[in-house]
Enzyme design. Structure first.
Site, PDB file in Angstrom:
ATOM      1  N   HIS A  22      -0.294  -7.300   6.447  1.00 36.99           N
ATOM      2  CA  HIS A  22      -0.442  -6.226   5.434  1.00 36.99           C
ATOM      3  C   HIS A  22       0.373  -6.652   4.220  1.00 36.99           C
ATOM      4  O   HIS A  22       1.588  -6.501   4.198  1.00 36.99           O
ATOM      5  CB  HIS A  22       0.065  -4.890   5.977  1.00 36.99           C
ATOM      6  N   HIS A  74       0.552  -7.035  -0.238  1.00 34.86           N
ATOM      7  CA  HIS A  74       0.040  -6.785  -1.595  1.00 34.86           C
ATOM      8  C   HIS A  74       0.380  -7.987  -2.470  1.00 34.86           C
ATOM      9  O   HIS A  74       1.563  -8.263  -2.700  1.00 34.86           O
ATOM     10  CB  HIS A  74       0.664  -5.514  -2.175  1.00 34.86           C
ATOM     11  N   LYS A  80     -10.017  -1.694   4.344  1.00 37.33           N
ATOM     12  CA  LYS A  80      -8.843  -0.820   4.246  1.00 37.33           C
ATOM     13  C   LYS A  80      -9.228   0.538   3.681  1.00 37.33           C
ATOM     14  O   LYS A  80      -9.781   0.625   2.572  1.00 37.33           O
ATOM     15  CB  LYS A  80      -7.803  -1.484   3.342  1.00 37.33           C
ATOM     16  N   HIS A  95      -4.466   3.694   5.837  1.00 30.43           N
ATOM     17  CA  HIS A  95      -3.207   4.259   5.344  1.00 30.43           C
ATOM     18  C   HIS A  95      -3.232   5.726   5.781  1.00 30.43           C
ATOM     19  O   HIS A  95      -3.868   6.555   5.146  1.00 30.43           O
ATOM     20  CB  HIS A  95      -3.137   4.136   3.810  1.00 30.43           C
ATOM     21  N   HIS A 111       1.348   0.291   8.671  1.00 27.72           N
ATOM     22  CA  HIS A 111       2.760   0.609   8.392  1.00 27.72           C
ATOM     23  C   HIS A 111       3.204   1.930   9.013  1.00 27.72           C
ATOM     24  O   HIS A 111       3.587   2.868   8.307  1.00 27.72           O
ATOM     25  CB  HIS A 111       3.065   0.580   6.891  1.00 27.72           C
ATOM     26  N   ASP A 136       3.806  -5.029   4.340  1.00 31.86           N
ATOM     27  CA  ASP A 136       3.557  -4.068   3.257  1.00 31.86           C
ATOM     28  C   ASP A 136       4.430  -4.414   2.058  1.00 31.86           C
ATOM     29  O   ASP A 136       4.839  -3.521   1.297  1.00 31.86           O
ATOM     30  CB  ASP A 136       3.768  -2.621   3.707  1.00 31.86           C
TER      31      ASP A 136
HETATM   32  C1  NCD Z   1       1.851   0.043  -1.839  1.00 32.97           C
HETATM   33  C2  NCD Z   1       1.588  -0.587  -3.214  1.00 32.97           C
HETATM   34  O1  NCD Z   1       2.468  -0.520  -4.085  1.00 32.97           O
HETATM   35  O2  NCD Z   1       0.518  -1.161  -3.394  1.00 32.97           O
HETATM   36  N1  NCD Z   1       2.996   0.898  -1.947  1.00 32.97           N
HETATM   37  C3  NCD Z   1       3.791   1.305  -0.939  1.00 32.97           C
HETATM   38  O3  NCD Z   1       4.678   2.120  -1.179  1.00 32.97           O
HETATM   39  N2  NCD Z   1       3.656   0.834   0.289  1.00 32.97           N
HETATM   40  C4  NCD Z   1       0.631   0.733  -1.352  1.00 32.97           C
HETATM   41  C5  NCD Z   1       0.689   1.141   0.088  1.00 32.97           C
HETATM   42  O4  NCD Z   1       0.547   0.328   0.993  1.00 32.97           O
HETATM   43  O5  NCD Z   1       0.909   2.335   0.346  1.00 32.97           O
HETATM   44 ZN    ZN Z   2       0.459  -1.393   1.649  1.00 30.61          ZN
END
Ligand code: NCD
Ligand code: ZN
Length: 332
Positions: free
Chosen positions: A12, A14, A95, A134, A168, A240
């Site tokens: 997971h 970003h 997702k 999520h 998460h 995450d």
């Molecule tokens: C994530 C993001 O910034 O893309 N933020 C977070 O607080 N985890 C998005 C997500 O996974 O909720």
């Molecule tokens: Zn995330």
């Protein structure tokens, strides 16, 4: 003392876009063999062309590093069987975000009425495409995830052959749901194994620890530690890691997300060692994900050495989790 990890995976992640991507992608490819890349870009990843272009952008950013980006699609309830059949080989999973639940999730799912989701979820089930969720309602912030558990259970029951990954997880309620349904799985982050709400807001407010879902109570963290340290077979690591520039975090209206990718492995080693569970780290960080997703990651051995160092205060303009703190393991 040395620790070798085979093909660590971050299920997971970003990676963002443009300049941010160029900064953070090499930090993940240095420590991981592959990662499941989230689709909440601007605009979100919803077409085959976008998946292919985004994957190319990532591959260029990691340059010669051997790193597999497992791609995801942003769930829409109008994806048809034919559309999914055509895109299946370019993605690992899809997702689902509740509309507006977190960063760039606008246009996500507004209603969890099973009938409105049935056609797409049945197609995904038939085509063996896993669903990442999520799982937060729009309720009181501390209760959002626990309130979502009945929705996870309805989906798991209605689509028994669909692999559903609770992303998460942060609560004991989610941890308990795992064993009630054979098709429910979960990812756990690094930061939710380390912090509770007290660390975020118990003293001076810590914007770099603010994320969705928000860190919960000590007993919730205990439930997560129990799953991760014992490498529960339905649980895998998903950082995450969600970078935001320093000025978007240290601001009124702080963006949600904790940046952990570059220091995740050393801190996990430290945590598992502290609990005398180092022998389970390989499963949590790779083997479980390989089985759950049925993937064959590239061979990549990462060696950590027991040597203390200070986590940088910043990577470019991004402040990492535990910046300026000492950690006991480092990359060889
Ligand atoms: C994530 C993001 O910034 O893309 N933020 C977070 O607080 N985890 C998005 C997500 O996974 O909720
Ligand atoms: Zn995330």
């Amino acid at each position: 003392m040395q620790l070798k990890i085979n093909s660590p995976l971050d299920m997971h992640l970003h990676l963002r876009q443009d300049n941010m991507l160029k900064v953070v992608a090499p930090l993940s490819s240095k420590s991981f063999a592959g990662a499941l890349v989230m689709p909440n870009t601007l605009p979100p990843v919803t077409t085959k062309e976008q998946v292919v272009a985004y994957k190319r952008e990532i591959t260029e950013a990691v340059d010669s590093d051997n790193f597999t980006s497992y791609m995801t699609l942003f769930f829409k309830n109008d994806y048809s069987y034919k559309f999914l059949e055509d895109i299946k080989d370019d993605i690992l999973s899809i997702k689902l975000y509740p509309d507006g639940a977190t960063t760039n999730s606008e246009g996500g799912v507004a209603s969890f009425d099973i009938e409105s989701l049935r056609e797409t979820l049945e197609a995904m089930s038939d085509l063996n495409i896993p669903l990442n969720i999520h799982g937060e309602t729009t309720g009181f912030v501390m209760d959002r995830e626990a309130e979502f558990v009945p929705i996870y259970e309805q989906l798991a029951t209605a689509f028994p052959n669909l692999k559903i990954i609770m992303e998460h997880i942060t609560t004991k309620e989610s941890a308990m749901a795992l064993d009630r349904h054979k098709n429910l799985y979960a990812t756990i982050t690094l930061h939710h194994l380390f912090i509770t709400l007290d660390d975020v807001a118990g003293g001076m407010l810590q914007p770099h620890l603010f994320c969705k879902p928000i860190a919960k109570r000590p007993e919730d963290r205990e439930a997560l530690l129990d799953l991760a340290l014992n490498a529960h077979p339905k649980v895998m690591f998903g950082s995450d890691s969600a970078p935001h520039p320093k000025d978007k975090k240290e601001a009124p209206g702080c963006a949600a997300g904790v940046f952990t990718a570059p220091i995740a492995l050393p801190l996990l080693a430290q945590l598992f060692e502290k609990h005398n569970k180092l022998e389970n780290l390989q499963k949590f960080i790779s083997d479980n994900a390989v089985k759950i997703y049925n993937i064959k990651p590239i061979d990549k051995e990462i060696t950590l050495i027991k040597q203390s160092y200070t986590i940088p205060s910043k990577y470019n303009d991004i402040v990492p989790f535990m910046s300026n703190k000492r950690v006991e393991w480092k990359f060889k």
